[in-house]
Motif scaffolding. Structure first.
Motif: not given
Length: 383
Positions: A36, A182, A184, A186, A215-216, A249-250, A270, A273-274, A277
């Motif tokens: 990342p 997972v 994610q 920012s 993404n993370g 983040c998430w 996943r 998290a997306a 976000h």
């Protein structure tokens, strides 16, 4: 300009090089395929500044910096390798950044200085070659380290578990419960040190392995405890780590009672998290229990515009109707609470919800139809 005239301080090589570094940093710096950017940017530019100082000393004295003096530079490269970047990618990134900075330095030099600057090129090339050699040598040395081999085996085992559900290496344990988180990020600039701190805290959790991506990262925790207890404990630990670092983040979280179910848990985490976000949720952790409708709406993919169309006429008629509907749903379909929050009479809320019903054909006062309106608003936000 008179070539014999004294130069202003701003024309010094070091200050012009610093200006080139600053302009490059403002554009976000380099990127890696598996690391990342938030983990790269902060310490990367610390490394650039150290490189610049070492290069200037070499230009001034003709004495190449020792391996010990350049140790911070090689350590940064080793950190990238440990995070999953390949040696060619690390060296290529270093060479690319060096070339970019040199081009900026030359282009931003005064015409009268160009010949002198270009005369420095052989020393710059020699310095870069020296650093690349040090990185490659250190990487070769560490590749023979048993700890490096163990790390590579664990990384391969984690990839296999996430992709195929086959447990090997550290995951080949009796009756485990697997919890997948997972993360994610920012993408906020300047967050490198905090992100590194969060990563270190998660990595320090017992029986956790991390895999980084753009993404993370993915954290897999395994436990012999019950599924409910393992998830609860892992969530609490992640929450503490997040609170201590305040990283924006998430994390989507899902679990499986078998190794074979890990790929599905990974896919779910996943997606959660997306979705969190995309919706810019205030909560750090997201699971199916608190993000069900949002997750299913996001998973509908090509059908999102059609679902969003259900409420298209509401905002077009008057934005206050959509605002009232959103607050009504957030207040658990309580008209009085909605009126208080909006500082209006309850009859105004009833009127506005009636207009929503007329515009959409869906009655917010009927649970199933309110759920459809909720899903349509989420689809609108995700579209």
């Amino acid at each position: 300009m008179d070539p014999e005239a004294p130069r202003e301080p701003g024309h010094s090589v070091s200050e012009r090089l610093a200006a080139a570094i600053g302009s490059y940093a403002a554009e976000g710096g380099p990127s890696y395929q598996h690391v990342p950017s938030e983990l790269v940017v902060q310490d990367f530019f610390d490394g650039i500044e150290l490189n610049a100082r070492a290069l200037l000393r070499f230009i001034d004295t003709g004495k190449m910096p020792t391996a010990h003096e350049l140790r911070p530079v090689t350590e940064l490269a080793m950190a990238r390798l440990a995070n999953g970047a390949g040696l060619q990618e690390v060296i290529g990134s270093y060479q690319q950044v060096s070339a970019d900075l040199w081009r900026r330095f030359v282009s931003e030099s005064e015409p009268v200085d160009r010949d002198d600057v270009l005369d420095l090129m052989p020393k710059v090339t020699e310095y870069i070659f020296n650093v690349v050699t040090l990185i490659a040598t250190e990487a070769a040395h560490r590749s023979a380290d048993p700890r490096s081999e163990a790390r590579d085996r664990d990384r391969a085992a984690l990839d296999a578990l996430l992709a195929t559900g086959v447990a090997a290496g550290p995951f080949d344990v009796g009756r485990p419960c697997f919890v997948v988180a997972v993360f994610q990020l920012s993408g906020a600039p300047g967050a490198g040190s905090s992100v590194s701190a969060l990563k270190s805290r998660v990595e320090a959790i017992v029986d956790v392995h991390l895999r980084l991506d753009l993404n993370g990262w993915v954290a897999v925790h395994w436990s012999s405890r019950s599924r409910q207890d393992a998830v609860a404990d892992f969530r609490a630990t992640l929450d503490r780590a997040h609170d201590e670092t305040a990283v924006r983040c998430w994390a989507g979280i899902a679990s499986s009672s078998t190794a074979a179910g890990v790929p599905d848990a990974y896919r779910t985490a996943r997606g959660l998290a997306a979705t969190a976000h995309a919706l810019d949720r205030s909560e750090f952790l997201a699971d199916l229990g608190n993000l069900t409708v949002e997750y299913l709406s996001a998973a509908s993919g090509p059908d999102l515009p059609a679902v969003a169309e259900l409420v298209a006429g509401v905002s077009a008629a008057d934005p206050i109707f959509e605002q009232t509907l959103r607050i009504f749903l957030e207040e658990n379909c309580n008209q009085l609470a909605t009126a208080r929050r909006m500082h209006v009479h309850r009859n105004s809320v009833t009127y506005r919800l009636g207009k929503v019903h007329a515009l959409t054909g869906l009655n917010p006062l009927i649970f199933a139809q309110a759920a459809s309106l909720h899903a349509a608003l989420i689809a609108r936000d995700l579209s």
